[in-house]
Enzyme design. Structure first.
Site, mmCIF file in Angstrom:
data_model
loop_
_atom_site.group_PDB
_atom_site.id
_atom_site.type_symbol
_atom_site.label_atom_id
_atom_site.label_comp_id
_atom_site.label_asym_id
_atom_site.label_seq_id
_atom_site.Cartn_x
_atom_site.Cartn_y
_atom_site.Cartn_z
ATOM 1 N N ASP B 9 0.876 -1.173 0.000
ATOM 2 C CA ASP B 9 0.000 0.000 0.000
ATOM 3 C C ASP B 9 0.918 1.229 0.000
ATOM 4 O OD1 ASP B 9 -1.702 2.123 0.757
ATOM 5 O OD2 ASP B 9 -1.614 1.513 2.883
ATOM 6 N N ASN B 12 1.254 8.650 0.621
ATOM 7 C CA ASN B 12 1.993 9.847 0.224
ATOM 8 C C ASN B 12 3.428 9.838 0.745
ATOM 9 O OD1 ASN B 12 0.001 11.503 -1.255
ATOM 10 N ND2 ASN B 12 -1.128 11.399 0.678
ATOM 11 N N TYR B 15 5.900 3.351 1.545
ATOM 12 C CA TYR B 15 5.527 2.045 1.010
ATOM 13 C C TYR B 15 5.241 1.173 2.225
ATOM 14 C CZ TYR B 15 7.873 3.127 -3.524
ATOM 15 O OH TYR B 15 8.274 3.667 -4.707
ATOM 16 N N TYR B 72 -16.019 7.319 -7.218
ATOM 17 C CA TYR B 72 -15.860 8.429 -8.164
ATOM 18 C C TYR B 72 -14.432 8.467 -8.695
ATOM 19 C CZ TYR B 72 -14.180 11.326 -4.178
ATOM 20 O OH TYR B 72 -13.491 11.832 -3.103
ATOM 21 N N ASP B 78 -6.612 4.115 -2.192
ATOM 22 C CA ASP B 78 -6.498 3.596 -0.823
ATOM 23 C C ASP B 78 -7.850 3.636 -0.112
ATOM 24 O OD1 ASP B 78 -6.380 6.385 -0.877
ATOM 25 O OD2 ASP B 78 -4.833 6.546 0.667
ATOM 26 N N ASP B 93 -9.020 6.476 8.021
ATOM 27 C CA ASP B 93 -7.657 6.085 7.658
ATOM 28 C C ASP B 93 -6.767 7.291 7.944
ATOM 29 O OD1 ASP B 93 -5.272 5.287 6.533
ATOM 30 O OD2 ASP B 93 -6.146 4.618 4.639
#
Lengths: 207, 207
Positions: B9, B12, B15, B72, B78, B93
């Site tokens: 995942d 910003n 990793y 959308y 994520d 999250d």
């Protein structure tokens, strides 16, 4: 009460003057307060401005007029002055920060500080270029967003709105973004001179 | 379901890998994804990482598995993967941004984006050095603050809390700040592997 007094509310970014019922603004970054020769009664939350006006004999700090029994030591003097202006309600002062303060029966009952609208937009932009959107003030507050611009607008505005409305108080809106925020709070009283009213009230108390 | 798959995942800033039920993190700024030779199934919201992994034959983008009828176009992948992990509830999250997404009867019903906790602290600090405080997670949520640190903590946390609680849903907390936020939301389910669960579910659907 002498209305030809010069009053000045110094925020993080602007000197906001009131004289003869007319208001003007100057930038904290560039304005030189020693260019004024008349008496100025001021409040300031700007360390930068404090360093300049503190040495000028014609600039009078209204901080000295505050009854600190009612407020806490590190509270911004602008918030205190706004609280002095009303007897009951929730004050939203929307500038580079958004302060929200509760006054009940003439007494400050606590408040909080939210970032200003421009600061919030910059925050999203800095997290990711994919979050760089202008705020949508016509957002549907009753629907969880289904697009990116509304997802960010809702994050900034609905969170603030949910907390503010919980208090079920008359809202007073002041500061540079008062008008734009009044789209969210249609029953609010918009008063861009609220701090000047508080300043005048404090000066009257002392006379 | 093969549990020895390598899942990743990409947010910003990090990793986030899962392999054999163990998770590890690498920095987006410094990690070179071409150093991995095994197959990696990933999602990414980082343009910087996209540019690197997009050319690697062993990195497989799970974006291709998404049924876009339910989401959308510009929605972060994520967030979508997190929604795929649960049938009902509100997902928070909490990473460099805090995304809040509502799932009802297996369907995404909208969501919003709030800045991450570190980003919010930096925002206050940038508005004024007088607003530079660490957040107080033991804040009394039922009392308007009477000191600066709480005034800022309340501005960040109580606004978010007021909006989240309004939905009256089971809360799922994930992301790097899930544990710290669970102090505010004691009834929330903390699941730092929620996105990996969503990724696995999507891959199973395709098999």
């Amino acid at each position: 009460m002498e209305d030809h007094l010069t009053l000045c509310d110094i925020g993080n970014t602007s000197y906001h003057f009131l004289k003869d019922e007319r208001d003007t603004k100057e930038s904290v970054a560039t304005f030189d307060p020693s260019t004024l020769t008349e008496d100025v009664y001021y409040i300031s939350v700007s360390p930068q401005a404090d360093a300049l006006v503190g040495n000028l004999a014609n600039w009078h700090d209204l901080r000295a007029y505050i009854n600190w029994d009612n407020y806490y030591e590190t509270m911004g003097v602008d918030r205190i002055i706004a609280c002095e202006a009303i007897a009951e309600g929730l004050i939203i002062d929307a500038g580079s920060a958004i302060t929200v303060d509760l006054v009940e029966e003439g007494k400050f009952e606590g408040g909080f500080i939210y970032p200003g609208l421009e600061a919030m937009q910059a925050t999203y932009r800095n997290i990711s270029p994919r979050l760089d959107y202008s705020l949508n003030f016509e957002l549907d507050l009753d629907k969880m967003p289904q697009n990116s611009r509304d997802a960010i607008s809702y994050g900034v505005l609905r969170t603030l709105y949910s907390e503010v409305m919980r208090h079920d108080q008359q809202i007073y809106l002041t500061g540079g973004n008062a008008k734009v925020l009044s789209q969210l709070f249609p029953t609010a009283i918009v008063d861009e001179h609220l701090l000047f009213k508080g300043m005048k009230k404090m000066m009257e108390k002392r006379c």
